[in-house]
Design a protein around this motif. Structure first.
Motif, PDB file in Angstrom:
ATOM      1  N   ALA A  64      49.957   0.676  35.505  1.00 35.02           N
ATOM      2  CA  ALA A  64      50.553   1.791  36.716  1.00 35.02           C
ATOM      3  C   ALA A  64      51.569   1.876  36.146  1.00 35.02           C
ATOM      4  O   ALA A  64      51.854   3.897  35.994  1.00 35.02           O
ATOM      5  N   TRP A  65      52.328   1.928  35.542  1.00 35.23           N
ATOM      6  CA  TRP A  65      53.382   2.103  34.665  1.00 35.23           C
ATOM      7  C   TRP A  65      52.949   3.626  33.827  1.00 35.23           C
ATOM      8  O   TRP A  65      54.001   4.650  33.354  1.00 35.23           O
ATOM      9  N   TYR A  79      56.571   6.378  24.762  1.00 38.07           N
ATOM     10  CA  TYR A  79      57.771   6.259  25.916  1.00 38.07           C
ATOM     11  C   TYR A  79      57.236   4.710  26.362  1.00 38.07           C
ATOM     12  O   TYR A  79      56.269   4.947  27.600  1.00 38.07           O
ATOM     13  N   ARG A  80      56.999   3.570  25.690  1.00 36.68           N
ATOM     14  CA  ARG A  80      56.766   2.348  27.281  1.00 36.68           C
ATOM     15  C   ARG A  80      57.685   1.896  27.905  1.00 36.68           C
ATOM     16  O   ARG A  80      58.875   1.894  27.401  1.00 36.68           O
ATOM     17  N   CYS A  81      57.317   1.477  28.837  1.00 34.12           N
ATOM     18  CA  CYS A  81      57.804   0.913  29.515  1.00 34.12           C
ATOM     19  C   CYS A  81      58.356  -0.683  29.319  1.00 34.12           C
ATOM     20  O   CYS A  81      58.021  -0.827  28.064  1.00 34.12           O
ATOM     21  N   ALA A  82      59.518  -2.020  29.668  1.00 36.91           N
ATOM     22  CA  ALA A  82      60.215  -2.485  28.780  1.00 36.91           C
ATOM     23  C   ALA A  82      59.027  -4.175  28.685  1.00 36.91           C
ATOM     24  O   ALA A  82      59.115  -4.114  27.949  1.00 36.91           O
ATOM     25  N   SER A  83      58.396  -3.490  29.889  1.00 34.80           N
ATOM     26  CA  SER A  83      57.623  -4.915  29.697  1.00 34.80           C
ATOM     27  C   SER A  83      56.211  -4.624  28.867  1.00 34.80           C
ATOM     28  O   SER A  83      55.626  -5.800  27.792  1.00 34.80           O
ATOM     29  N   ILE A 115      55.706  -7.043  34.490  1.00 30.64           N
ATOM     30  CA  ILE A 115      56.421  -6.244  35.174  1.00 30.64           C
ATOM     31  C   ILE A 115      57.726  -5.968  34.394  1.00 30.64           C
ATOM     32  O   ILE A 115      58.826  -6.868  34.123  1.00 30.64           O
ATOM     33  N   PRO A 116      58.494  -5.135  34.138  1.00 32.53           N
ATOM     34  CA  PRO A 116      59.268  -4.885  33.731  1.00 32.53           C
ATOM     35  C   PRO A 116      61.270  -5.505  34.270  1.00 32.53           C
ATOM     36  O   PRO A 116      61.144  -5.272  35.546  1.00 32.53           O
ATOM     37  N   ILE A 117      61.831  -6.049  33.791  1.00 30.67           N
ATOM     38  CA  ILE A 117      62.199  -6.790  34.585  1.00 30.67           C
ATOM     39  C   ILE A 117      64.319  -6.124  33.536  1.00 30.67           C
ATOM     40  O   ILE A 117      64.095  -6.230  32.843  1.00 30.67           O
ATOM     41  N   VAL A 190      64.117  -5.741  39.267  1.00 28.82           N
ATOM     42  CA  VAL A 190      62.015  -5.554  39.677  1.00 28.82           C
ATOM     43  C   VAL A 190      61.613  -5.080  39.556  1.00 28.82           C
ATOM     44  O   VAL A 190      61.918  -4.586  40.535  1.00 28.82           O
ATOM     45  N   GLU A 191      60.812  -4.026  38.735  1.00 33.14           N
ATOM     46  CA  GLU A 191      59.609  -2.444  39.573  1.00 33.14           C
ATOM     47  C   GLU A 191      58.678  -2.490  39.229  1.00 33.14           C
ATOM     48  O   GLU A 191      58.185  -2.261  37.623  1.00 33.14           O
ATOM     49  N   ALA A 192      58.022  -2.557  40.151  1.00 32.78           N
ATOM     50  CA  ALA A 192      56.139  -2.609  39.667  1.00 32.78           C
ATOM     51  C   ALA A 192      55.793  -1.196  40.534  1.00 32.78           C
ATOM     52  O   ALA A 192      55.762  -0.771  41.598  1.00 32.78           O
ATOM     53  N   LEU A 193      54.953  -0.792  40.130  1.00 35.83           N
ATOM     54  CA  LEU A 193      53.526   0.640  40.586  1.00 35.83           C
ATOM     55  C   LEU A 193      51.893   0.006  41.562  1.00 35.83           C
ATOM     56  O   LEU A 193      51.515   0.957  41.843  1.00 35.83           O
ATOM     57  N   HIS A 194      51.838  -1.367  40.628  1.00 32.32           N
ATOM     58  CA  HIS A 194      49.753  -0.859  40.781  1.00 32.32           C
ATOM     59  C   HIS A 194      49.637  -2.155  41.872  1.00 32.32           C
ATOM     60  O   HIS A 194      50.469  -1.528  43.073  1.00 32.32           O
TER      61      HIS A 194
END
Length: 234
Positions: A64-65, A79-83, A115-117, A190-194
């Protein structure tokens, strides 16, 4: 005590209606705590999840990210999300180096939930943080010590003083508000999109709240944000 706020801009909600953010305010943080047992537990969860997939890129949270970064014009493998970055390093090296008990705990939870934190030292944030598109005038302090200016339109975490505390949304945080030995009050985002983001982010907030209560103190504030309730003030 100063008041702070956190929010996402209306433009972010319009472009990313699937977004599920969770926010915690933690106080009384110090670096003398032991989180080894908690970190080991969540590392085990992450290791078990990685064994069920070809790589971290196959996890729905990461996919999703990746789709979101692609929509923002960013190459997902550059460019990857932190998680994803954490999971990639964890898969290759089998462990993460200790930094600070709170950072180690958040990294372990990020690995387990994919999930990125983000964790921000509030003593270094002016008035509050908003996730928004950059105006091209913000100042970002890199861990190298260099000062960067985010591109206009880039998604950043910006405060009232024009400091960008993260670049390319969940890609990279700033050294300016990184957790230090003297850090005592933090904002955890905390942010998620899935598809299962609402359930998973709530579970992650619950796990984080329990860990904070066991190690330091229960969170002073905790909330799931929504498009119709996008702001947490404290």
């Amino acid at each position: 005590m100063h008041s702070f706020f956190f929010s996402h801009s209306p433009e972010i909600w319009q472009r990313h209606p699937e977004l599920v953010p969770g926010v915690l305010l933690a106080q009384g943080i110090h670096g003398n705590a032991s989180v080894q047992a908690q970190v080991a537990h969540y590392h085990g969860v992450a290791r078990a999840r990685l064994e069920t997939v070809g790589s971290e890129a196959d996890l729905p949270e990461i996919q999703a990210w990746r789709r979101t970064f692609a929509r923002m014009g960013l190459k997902p493998t550059q460019y990857r999300c932190a998680s994803e970055s954490l999971l990639r390093r964890f898969r290759k090296e089998g462990a993460l180096p200790p930094i600070h008990p709170l950072v180690d705990l958040c990294n372990a939870l990020s690995l387990a939930f994919a999930i990125p934190i983000a964790v921000f030292d509030l003593s270094q944030v002016a008035e509050g943080l908003q996730v928004r598109c950059a105006e091209g005038t913000e100042s970002y302090l890199a861990f190298s010590g260099e000062t960067e200016t985010p591109d206009r339109g880039e998604v950043v975490f910006a405060d009232a003083a024009g400091c960008a505390h993260a670049r390319r949304w969940t890609h990279r945080q700033s050294a300016r508000s990184a957790v230090r030995d003297e850090t005592s009050r933090v904002l955890i985002v905390v942010e998620a999109l899935h598809a299962d983001a609402a359930n998973d982010v709530q579970q992650l907030l619950d796990a984080m709240s329990r860990a904070l209560a066991e190690t330091w103190a229960p969170p002073a504030a905790c909330a799931l944000l929504r498009k119709d309730a996008p702001r947490l003030a404290f």
